[in-house]
Design an enzyme around this catalytic site. Structure first.
Site, PDB file in Angstrom:
ATOM      1  N   LEU A  47      -8.307  -0.228   8.540  1.00  0.00           N
ATOM      2  CA  LEU A  47      -8.626   1.145   8.918  1.00  0.00           C
ATOM      3  C   LEU A  47      -7.350   1.764   9.474  1.00  0.00           C
ATOM      4  O   LEU A  47      -6.605   1.100  10.201  1.00  0.00           O
ATOM      5  CB  LEU A  47      -9.695   1.167  10.009  1.00  0.00           C
ATOM      6  N   ASP A  48      -7.085   3.020   9.133  1.00  0.00           N
ATOM      7  CA  ASP A  48      -5.919   3.705   9.696  1.00  0.00           C
ATOM      8  C   ASP A  48      -5.992   3.711  11.223  1.00  0.00           C
ATOM      9  O   ASP A  48      -7.091   3.725  11.784  1.00  0.00           O
ATOM     10  CB  ASP A  48      -5.864   5.157   9.202  1.00  0.00           C
ATOM     11  N   PRO A  49      -4.847   3.718  11.904  1.00  0.00           N
ATOM     12  CA  PRO A  49      -4.866   3.816  13.376  1.00  0.00           C
ATOM     13  C   PRO A  49      -5.693   4.995  13.884  1.00  0.00           C
ATOM     14  O   PRO A  49      -6.377   4.891  14.897  1.00  0.00           O
ATOM     15  CB  PRO A  49      -3.384   3.980  13.730  1.00  0.00           C
ATOM     16  N   LEU A  50      -5.660   6.114  13.152  1.00  0.00           N
ATOM     17  CA  LEU A  50      -6.441   7.298  13.531  1.00  0.00           C
ATOM     18  C   LEU A  50      -7.943   7.037  13.503  1.00  0.00           C
ATOM     19  O   LEU A  50      -8.701   7.613  14.273  1.00  0.00           O
ATOM     20  CB  LEU A  50      -6.111   8.448  12.557  1.00  0.00           C
ATOM     21  N   ALA A  51      -8.368   6.141  12.609  1.00  0.00           N
ATOM     22  CA  ALA A  51      -9.790   5.921  12.361  1.00  0.00           C
ATOM     23  C   ALA A  51     -10.420   5.010  13.416  1.00  0.00           C
ATOM     24  O   ALA A  51      -9.769   4.173  14.020  1.00  0.00           O
ATOM     25  CB  ALA A  51      -9.996   5.325  10.979  1.00  0.00           C
TER      26      ALA A  51
END
Length: 305
Positions: A47-51
């Site tokens: 998962l992206d860090p943002l997610a």
């Protein structure tokens, strides 16, 4: 003084983490592995860090089946910021362009059907895909843009949950390999105002839902109160990610030979495909596949304790 090597525990199972924002999937995995003091660990796709949201973590024998979770369908809720495009397609990138937003719920809902079903996506430059051994995001940071081939993905669900203040909240159910950033960017382009992902939360990964996810804060609290073993209560069975597969139970005689790598007859086995396999006591012993002669051949075995 020589450093004493930490003796890790041999624990097996699946833990569904509610990944916090700002943390990479690998950093989250290593943190939980440390809390569990687990010998072997792996995650089931980044998962992206943002997610935030559902990130199944596999420990011990469960790592043998992480690929099947990686291939599973996913579910997301995302907040699309209309009128602003960024270098990365999400809120972590630099703003490229701002445009006036003149569309609302009717225009968005009218366009959603064209993004449902099987569609083509060009993977973003800010992704972990590799070109000549280099991740695309590293090339992107160096200012390079390389040609990417469009890929087919399937959007099973795409619904508008809310729309206000130039923001649209969307629910997405999709096949593996779908980039929500690309979906939002493509939607913004068709709307004529541009868009990027302001928030992203994974709500589903294969059979696992957000309701099963445990926060890092909860895990840290349990560790502080009871040590490594206190986290064992959050571990799901090794085969929990495969519970939608057919299940067969072998006799004691058949299980012995199957565990030694030999295909066996199993009257209740399906005619084809993959299945979970239990021994005569009901213990999960691995996954098998029906071979051409109708016998169940072992594919991945569980190490006996």
């Amino acid at each position: 003084m020589a450093q004493v090597k930490r003796i890790r525990r041999n624990v097996s199972g699946v833990l569904i983490l509610d990944k916090p924002r700002g943390m990479s999937s690998n950093a989250a995995l290593q943190k939980v592995r440390w809390l569990l003091n687990a010998e072997k660990a792996g995650h089931t796709g980044s998962l992206d860090p943002l997610a935030t949201g559902v990130l199944p973590l596999c420990f011990g024998e469960a790592t043998k089946f992480s690929q099947y979770l990686l291939d599973a369908d996913k579910g997301y809720e995302t907040l699309a910021q209309l009128g602003v495009t960024t270098t990365t397609g999400d809120a972590e990138g630099e703003v490229v362009e701002r445009r006036e937003v003149t569309v609302g719920r009717p225009e968005i809902e009218a366009l959603l059907p064209r993004f449902r079903g099987e569609i083509k996506q060009i993977p973003p430059m800010y992704s972990a895909l590799k070109k000549d051994g280099q991740p695309l995001y590293k090339l992107a940071r160096a200012g390079e843009v390389v040609e990417r081939e469009a890929r087919s993905v399937t959007i099973a669900r795409l619904d508008l949950l809310a729309c206000e203040n130039s923001q649209a909240r969307l629910a997405v159910a999709c096949s593996k390999g779908t980039y929500i950033r690309t979906l939002v960017e493509d939607l913004g382009q068709v709307l004529g105002c541009g868009a990027h992902v302001a928030e992203l939360r994974r709500t589903q990964a294969g059979p696992f839902a957000l309701a099963q996810a445990i926060s890092l804060e909860t895990l840290e609290k349990a560790h502080a109160e009871g040590g490594n073993e206190a986290l064992d209560q959050f571990l799901l069975p090794v085969d929990s990610g495969l519970e939608h597969w057919p299940l067969i139970q072998l006799t004691e005689h058949s299980a012995y030979y199957w565990l030694h790598g030999q295909p066996v007859r199993a009257p209740e086995a399906p005619k084809f495909g993959m299945m979970r396999v239990q021994d005569h006591t009901g213990r999960f012993i691995g996954i098998g596949e029906v071979s051409d002669d109708g016998r169940v051949a072992p594919r991945r075995l569980i190490r006996s304790e």
